[in-house]
Design a protein around this motif. Structure first.
Motif, mmCIF file in Angstrom:
data_model
loop_
_atom_site.group_PDB
_atom_site.id
_atom_site.type_symbol
_atom_site.label_atom_id
_atom_site.label_comp_id
_atom_site.label_asym_id
_atom_site.label_seq_id
_atom_site.Cartn_x
_atom_site.Cartn_y
_atom_site.Cartn_z
ATOM 1 N N PRO A 37 0.808 -1.231 0.000
ATOM 2 C CA PRO A 37 0.000 0.000 0.000
ATOM 3 C C PRO A 37 0.839 1.279 0.000
ATOM 4 O O PRO A 37 0.437 2.281 -0.585
ATOM 5 C CB PRO A 37 -0.839 -0.131 1.272
ATOM 6 C CG PRO A 37 -1.008 -1.612 1.440
ATOM 7 C CD PRO A 37 0.327 -2.195 1.000
ATOM 8 N N ASP A 38 2.024 1.247 0.623
ATOM 9 C CA ASP A 38 2.900 2.423 0.633
ATOM 10 C C ASP A 38 4.048 2.284 -0.365
ATOM 11 O O ASP A 38 5.036 3.011 -0.298
ATOM 12 C CB ASP A 38 3.448 2.687 2.031
ATOM 13 C CG ASP A 38 4.316 1.535 2.556
ATOM 14 O OD1 ASP A 38 4.276 0.419 1.979
ATOM 15 O OD2 ASP A 38 5.037 1.740 3.548
ATOM 16 N N GLY A 39 3.898 1.381 -1.325
ATOM 17 C CA GLY A 39 4.946 1.136 -2.311
ATOM 18 C C GLY A 39 5.157 2.314 -3.239
ATOM 19 O O GLY A 39 4.295 3.196 -3.370
ATOM 20 N N VAL A 40 6.318 2.312 -3.898
ATOM 21 C CA VAL A 40 6.709 3.411 -4.777
ATOM 22 C C VAL A 40 7.154 2.846 -6.122
ATOM 23 O O VAL A 40 7.939 1.897 -6.178
ATOM 24 C CB VAL A 40 7.869 4.224 -4.153
ATOM 25 C CG1 VAL A 40 8.344 5.319 -5.106
ATOM 26 C CG2 VAL A 40 7.458 4.803 -2.809
ATOM 27 N N ALA A 41 6.657 3.464 -7.197
ATOM 28 C CA ALA A 41 7.111 3.159 -8.553
ATOM 29 C C ALA A 41 7.706 4.442 -9.119
ATOM 30 O O ALA A 41 7.008 5.451 -9.236
ATOM 31 C CB ALA A 41 5.959 2.678 -9.424
ATOM 32 N N ALA A 87 16.843 -6.539 -6.017
ATOM 33 C CA ALA A 87 17.149 -7.237 -7.267
ATOM 34 C C ALA A 87 17.322 -6.224 -8.379
ATOM 35 O O ALA A 87 16.824 -5.093 -8.297
ATOM 36 C CB ALA A 87 16.024 -8.212 -7.621
ATOM 37 N N VAL A 88 17.998 -6.646 -9.410
ATOM 38 C CA VAL A 88 18.181 -5.836 -10.607
ATOM 39 C C VAL A 88 17.838 -6.713 -11.815
ATOM 40 O O VAL A 88 18.113 -7.919 -11.814
ATOM 41 C CB VAL A 88 19.619 -5.266 -10.693
ATOM 42 C CG1 VAL A 88 20.642 -6.369 -10.744
ATOM 43 C CG2 VAL A 88 19.753 -4.313 -11.839
ATOM 44 N N SER A 89 17.195 -6.106 -12.823
ATOM 45 C CA SER A 89 16.816 -6.822 -14.042
ATOM 46 C C SER A 89 17.029 -5.914 -15.242
ATOM 47 O O SER A 89 16.907 -4.695 -15.140
ATOM 48 C CB SER A 89 15.329 -7.205 -14.021
ATOM 49 O OG SER A 89 14.970 -7.942 -12.898
ATOM 50 N N TYR A 109 15.451 -2.392 -14.258
ATOM 51 C CA TYR A 109 14.643 -2.296 -13.048
ATOM 52 C C TYR A 109 15.554 -2.508 -11.848
ATOM 53 O O TYR A 109 16.338 -3.450 -11.815
ATOM 54 C CB TYR A 109 13.567 -3.384 -12.999
ATOM 55 C CG TYR A 109 12.480 -3.284 -14.033
ATOM 56 C CD1 TYR A 109 11.702 -2.143 -14.153
ATOM 57 C CD2 TYR A 109 12.204 -4.358 -14.871
ATOM 58 C CE1 TYR A 109 10.682 -2.067 -15.092
ATOM 59 C CE2 TYR A 109 11.181 -4.299 -15.805
ATOM 60 C CZ TYR A 109 10.418 -3.147 -15.903
ATOM 61 O OH TYR A 109 9.420 -3.082 -16.826
ATOM 62 N N ASP A 110 15.436 -1.639 -10.858
ATOM 63 C CA ASP A 110 16.080 -1.822 -9.564
ATOM 64 C C ASP A 110 14.952 -1.944 -8.550
ATOM 65 O O ASP A 110 14.172 -0.992 -8.368
ATOM 66 C CB ASP A 110 16.985 -0.630 -9.231
ATOM 67 C CG ASP A 110 18.245 -0.633 -10.072
ATOM 68 O OD1 ASP A 110 19.155 -1.406 -9.736
ATOM 69 O OD2 ASP A 110 18.296 0.126 -11.061
ATOM 70 N N ARG A 124 9.604 -0.832 -3.603
ATOM 71 C CA ARG A 124 10.065 0.226 -4.506
ATOM 72 C C ARG A 124 10.557 -0.406 -5.805
ATOM 73 O O ARG A 124 11.300 -1.370 -5.784
ATOM 74 C CB ARG A 124 11.190 1.030 -3.860
ATOM 75 C CG ARG A 124 11.675 2.186 -4.701
ATOM 76 C CD ARG A 124 12.696 3.046 -3.946
ATOM 77 N NE ARG A 124 12.803 4.346 -4.565
ATOM 78 C CZ ARG A 124 12.066 5.405 -4.287
ATOM 79 N NH1 ARG A 124 11.150 5.336 -3.340
ATOM 80 N NH2 ARG A 124 12.241 6.544 -4.912
ATOM 81 N N ARG A 125 10.129 0.178 -6.918
ATOM 82 C CA ARG A 125 10.623 -0.230 -8.231
ATOM 83 C C ARG A 125 11.071 1.022 -8.958
ATOM 84 O O ARG A 125 10.301 1.947 -9.166
ATOM 85 C CB ARG A 125 9.531 -0.938 -9.033
ATOM 86 C CG ARG A 125 9.922 -1.131 -10.502
ATOM 87 C CD ARG A 125 9.148 -2.196 -11.183
ATOM 88 N NE ARG A 125 9.958 -3.411 -11.122
ATOM 89 C CZ ARG A 125 9.853 -4.413 -11.953
ATOM 90 N NH1 ARG A 125 8.944 -4.411 -12.884
ATOM 91 N NH2 ARG A 125 10.646 -5.451 -11.844
ATOM 92 N N VAL A 126 12.353 1.045 -9.322
ATOM 93 C CA VAL A 126 12.923 2.174 -10.055
ATOM 94 C C VAL A 126 13.222 1.686 -11.473
ATOM 95 O O VAL A 126 13.959 0.715 -11.667
ATOM 96 C CB VAL A 126 14.213 2.695 -9.382
ATOM 97 C CG1 VAL A 126 14.823 3.822 -10.194
ATOM 98 C CG2 VAL A 126 13.919 3.144 -7.944
ATOM 99 N N THR A 127 12.640 2.362 -12.452
ATOM 100 C CA THR A 127 12.839 2.026 -13.855
ATOM 101 C C THR A 127 13.689 3.118 -14.496
ATOM 102 O O THR A 127 13.343 4.294 -14.430
ATOM 103 C CB THR A 127 11.489 1.934 -14.597
ATOM 104 O OG1 THR A 127 10.631 1.024 -13.909
ATOM 105 C CG2 THR A 127 11.686 1.467 -16.028
#
Length: 131
Positions: A37-41, A87-89, A109-110, A124-127
């Motif tokens: 619910p408090d996740g970040v994209a 993880a990293v992809s 993706y980080d 958290r997902r950083v693109t």
């Protein structure tokens, strides 16, 4: 409860694949549910969406209007505990147009994922995109 790297890695890979599948199918609600619910994209050059509702609203503009495919590869769990993993992809984004499939962009993706009970979701997902 003991969690092995194999178990963590499998859950991370599942979340990464579920995200790509939901995004490509335009299932934005399912995609938002992959975040806490408090996740970040955070998407470079586009914006940062904090919380499931903001993620849902932000990704609504990404609903596909033509066939698309996110190919995600080389996912590596870079650190992990029983309750969190990073993880990293690599990713390649394809769209199908009149002349067939074409690469539109490549990136990375980080990710930080958290576990609660047996459920792993993105915290958290950083693109980022490669020039």
């Amino acid at each position: 409860m003991s969690t092995s790297i194999e178990s963590v890695s499998a859950r991370v890979h599942d979340a990464v694949a579920a995200y790509a599948q939901a995004l490509d199918a335009g299932r934005i609600g399912d995609l938002a549910d992959l975040f806490w619910p408090d996740g970040v994209a955070e998407i470079a050059g586009i914006g940062t969406f904090e919380g499931q509702e903001a993620i849902r609203e932000g990704y609504a503009s990404f609903v596909p209007t033509q066939p698309q495919l996110h190919l995600v590869a080389n996912t590596v769990v870079t650190s992990w505990t029983e309750d969190e993993a990073t993880a990293v992809s690599n990713l390649a984004f394809f769209q199908r147009g009149d002349s067939g499939w074409a690469v539109q962009l490549v990136g990375r993706y980080d990710d930080t994922l958290r576990r609660q009970n047996d459920e792993w979701r993105f915290q958290r997902r950083v693109t980022t995109f490669q020039p």
